[in-house]
Design a protein around this motif. Structure first.
Motif, PDB file in Angstrom:
ATOM      1  N   ASN A 267       0.756  -1.258   0.066  1.00 25.29           N
ATOM      2  CA  ASN A 267       0.201   0.103  -0.089  1.00 25.29           C
ATOM      3  C   ASN A 267       0.879   1.181   0.020  1.00 25.29           C
ATOM      4  O   ASN A 267       0.559   2.147  -0.732  1.00 25.29           O
ATOM      5  N   PRO A 268       2.047   1.403   0.961  1.00 27.46           N
ATOM      6  CA  PRO A 268       2.696   2.535   0.654  1.00 27.46           C
ATOM      7  C   PRO A 268       3.191   2.708  -0.401  1.00 27.46           C
ATOM      8  O   PRO A 268       3.466   4.054  -0.947  1.00 27.46           O
ATOM      9  N   ARG A 269       3.902   1.809  -0.981  1.00 25.01           N
ATOM     10  CA  ARG A 269       4.504   1.898  -2.521  1.00 25.01           C
ATOM     11  C   ARG A 269       3.407   2.190  -3.622  1.00 25.01           C
ATOM     12  O   ARG A 269       3.880   3.078  -4.475  1.00 25.01           O
ATOM     13  N   VAL A 270       2.349   1.659  -3.621  1.00 24.99           N
ATOM     14  CA  VAL A 270       1.425   2.353  -4.478  1.00 24.99           C
ATOM     15  C   VAL A 270       1.103   3.709  -4.327  1.00 24.99           C
ATOM     16  O   VAL A 270       1.026   4.499  -5.404  1.00 24.99           O
ATOM     17  N   THR A 271       0.736   4.141  -3.124  1.00 25.66           N
ATOM     18  CA  THR A 271       0.546   5.419  -2.888  1.00 25.66           C
ATOM     19  C   THR A 271       1.641   6.161  -3.400  1.00 25.66           C
ATOM     20  O   THR A 271       1.575   7.429  -3.736  1.00 25.66           O
TER      21      THR A 271
END
Length: 303
Positions: A267-271
């Motif tokens: 999730n943090p990488r996609v964001t």
């Protein structure tokens, strides 16, 4: 009179100097070990053609480091070679990698990237020299990446494998026959590991030692618990099919938790990727709209 060198010219000179150094050391090595070279041409079996999937940089470093592989292996010793072999086995022996080929790659990486890094450092390009020097860990990074991918594949395949194995054992086959049947019917990373363990048992290795070696090659916790439960069931005489069904249920639950944790890490990488790609465009659109809407005269700025 001083001559100014462009960055491309400096890089070309660096590559030429590195190639000259490698060719000189290779020729000196061949001149000092002529008897070994002659025996290789006479007695060595024809080498197999390497797979086209081998990374081009690995091919280059293997070619450069080939004359120094024997010396490097002698310097490492048997204990260090065994550790390298364990790392290669844990990665699934990618591209048919062996300890000798690993030594060739490392020697080639030290010669090639080390020479380039020294030349760039002397030219004042410290950052570029550090980047080139980091390529010296390319083989180790590829082994680490392959090992992680392999363990993730084992985590995904293990519950289904245990379900089919439990059904096969319940049908009346012995454990070894059932394991061989399921490994042939469900090809994959996990099946190849069990097939290797079965070949070791056929060559005289005990079941406990073969499965202990299987556990050492893989760092997957679920697979380690399966091997431990299997050995305990064998010692205590517990029904094997019930043990396999219980293990499969537990591992499916853990597999779902593993996927949730993996999704949370993504999730943090996609964001970050979304923000990095969309934010500049949004700023241009909003800023450009505000600038055009304000009817500011830009002739004084841009002439």
């Amino acid at each position: 009179m001083s001559i100014a060198l462009t960055p491309s010219t400096s890089l070309l000179l660096g590559l030429s100097g590195a190639l000259c150094v490698v060719l000189f050391t290779w020729g000196f090595h061949l001149m000092t070990r002529t008897s070994e070279v002659t025996s290789d041409f006479i007695t060595a079996a024809p080498k197999k053609k390497k797979s086209d999937e081998t990374f081009i940089l690995h091919r280059i470093t293997e070619l450069i480091g080939r004359p120094f592989a024997t010396t490097l292996l002698e310097w490492l010793g048997e204990e260090q070679q065994a550790k390298i072999q364990a790392r290669i086995d844990a990665a699934g022996r990618p591209e048919g990698l062996t300890v000798r080929r690993y030594a060739q790659r490392k020697a080639g990486e030290v010669l090639l990237y080390g020479t380039l890094a020294v030349f760039l450092f002397l030219q004042g390009s410290t950052t570029l020299a550090l980047v080139v020097l980091a390529f010296g860990t390319l083989t180790d990074l590829s082994l680490y990446s392959e090992k992680r991918k392999r363990q993730e594949e084992i985590q995904k395949q293990l519950p289904d494998f245990l379900d089919v194995l439990a059904v096969t054992v319940s049908a009346g086959l012995s454990f070894r026959q059932a394991l061989a049947r399921v490994a042939d019917a469900m090809p994959g990373v996990l099946a190849s590991e069990f097939q290797l363990a079965l070949r070791q048992m056929e060559l005289g290795t005990s079941r406990r030692d073969a499965f202990a070696a299987l556990r050492e090659r893989n760092s997957n916790e679920a697979l380690g618990r399966f091997i431990t439960a299997l050995q305990q069931a064998e010692e205590l005489g517990a029904p094997l099919s019930q043990t396999l069904h219980a293990l499969s249920t537990d591992m499916r639950r853990e597999d779902a938790q593993f996927l949730r944790r993996k999704a949370q890490h993504l999730n943090p990488r996609v964001t970050a990727v979304t923000a990095a790609t969309m934010l500049p465009g949004l700023l241009l659109i909003i800023g450009g709209g505000m600038l055009l809407g304000s009817e500011v005269d830009l002739s004084a700025i841009f002439g």
